[in-house]
Scaffold this motif. Structure first.
Motif, short mmCIF file in Angstrom:
data_model
loop_
_atom_site.label_atom_id
_atom_site.label_comp_id
_atom_site.label_asym_id
_atom_site.label_seq_id
_atom_site.Cartn_x
_atom_site.Cartn_y
_atom_site.Cartn_z
N LEU A 69 -18.50 -33.23 -54.87
CA LEU A 69 -18.19 -34.58 -54.41
C LEU A 69 -17.16 -35.25 -55.32
N SER A 70 -17.19 -34.93 -56.61
CA SER A 70 -16.18 -35.50 -57.51
C SER A 70 -14.78 -35.01 -57.13
N HIS A 71 -14.67 -33.76 -56.65
CA HIS A 71 -13.37 -33.26 -56.16
C HIS A 71 -12.91 -34.08 -54.95
N ILE A 72 -13.84 -34.44 -54.09
CA ILE A 72 -13.49 -35.22 -52.91
C ILE A 72 -13.07 -36.63 -53.30
N VAL A 73 -13.88 -37.29 -54.12
CA VAL A 73 -13.61 -38.67 -54.53
C VAL A 73 -12.30 -38.77 -55.30
N ASN A 74 -12.00 -37.78 -56.13
CA ASN A 74 -10.77 -37.81 -56.94
C ASN A 74 -9.56 -37.25 -56.21
N ARG A 75 -9.72 -36.90 -54.95
CA ARG A 75 -8.65 -36.36 -54.10
C ARG A 75 -8.10 -35.03 -54.59
N ASP A 76 -8.90 -34.31 -55.32
CA ASP A 76 -8.48 -32.97 -55.74
C ASP A 76 -8.33 -32.05 -54.53
N ILE A 77 -9.09 -32.33 -53.48
CA ILE A 77 -9.02 -31.47 -52.29
C ILE A 77 -7.66 -31.57 -51.61
N LEU A 78 -7.04 -32.75 -51.67
CA LEU A 78 -5.68 -32.90 -51.12
C LEU A 78 -4.71 -32.04 -51.92
N LEU A 79 -4.82 -32.11 -53.22
CA LEU A 79 -3.94 -31.32 -54.08
C LEU A 79 -4.12 -29.83 -53.82
N MET A 80 -5.36 -29.37 -53.74
CA MET A 80 -5.59 -27.95 -53.51
C MET A 80 -5.12 -27.52 -52.12
N THR A 81 -5.27 -28.38 -51.13
CA THR A 81 -4.78 -28.07 -49.79
C THR A 81 -3.26 -27.89 -49.81
N LEU A 82 -2.57 -28.79 -50.48
CA LEU A 82 -1.11 -28.69 -50.56
C LEU A 82 -0.66 -27.49 -51.38
N ILE A 83 -1.35 -27.21 -52.46
CA ILE A 83 -1.00 -26.03 -53.26
C ILE A 83 -1.17 -24.77 -52.43
#
Length: 181
Positions: free
Chosen positions: A153-167
């Motif tokens: 959930l911390s990955h979701i809240v910190n928008r890490d998932i957007l970064l990983m999707t783009l990478i």
């Protein structure tokens, strides 16, 4: 001396870093295209091809990245008739509320007892997913599972998932360009 973290500012920084990453990638794709065009004297054919591949790959990833990832790992939606998956739903709901999320992420399960793993994916909080393996559900107790879910959930809240999707999209574009060469 006290140290505090402004999570909203950290989130904004992550978005800025993501935008910079995409811009640098697009600039590199244009540069590689220009170099190849200059070598072969066919300006701007490869430049446009590389840029088109990068843009299409990024758009596909942003629009369908979550579905592609879930399909690639053969994940399924969590079942309500399974006690372990129902407990997982309770954990995700509780921790999402505690994290101040507007709504909890969708929950998916990978049927693999041999691996203890979890990940989060999606473009933003509103369309995010938490996915766990059945090995995680069978091997960890409620407290341990809560720790794993809190991390995701911390990955979701910190928008890490957007970064990983783009990478992932950018890496996919590089693989496509490399296969053309």
């Amino acid at each position: 001396m006290s140290f505090t973290v402004d999570f909203y500012e950290e989130s904004r920084k992550n978005v800025r870093k993501t935008i910079v990453l995409v811009m640098v990638f697009l600039a590199l794709m244009i540069a590689f295209g220009l170099i190849i065009d200059l070598i072969f004297g066919i300006l701007p054919v490869f430049t446009f091809v590389f840029l088109a591949i990068a843009l299409v790959q990024t758009l596909i990833s942003l629009s369908s990245g979550k579905d592609i990832v879930l399909k690639s790992v053969k994940a399924r939606e969590a079942r309500t008739d399974d006690p372990e998956e129902r407990q997982l739903r309770n954990i995700v709901d509780e921790l999402s509320l505690a994290a101040g999320m507007a709504k909890p992420p969708e929950i998916y399960v990978i049927d693999d007892d041999s691996v203890i793993n979890a990940f989060a994916t999606g473009r933003k909080q509103e369309n995010s997913v938490v996915c766990v393996t059945t090995g995680l559900l069978k091997s960890l107790d409620r407290e341990e599972t809560s720790g794993v879910i809190g991390h995701e959930l911390s990955h979701i809240v910190n928008r890490d998932i957007l970064l990983m999707t783009l990478i992932s999209a950018l890496l996919g574009a590089v693989v496509i360009v490399q296969s053309l060469a």
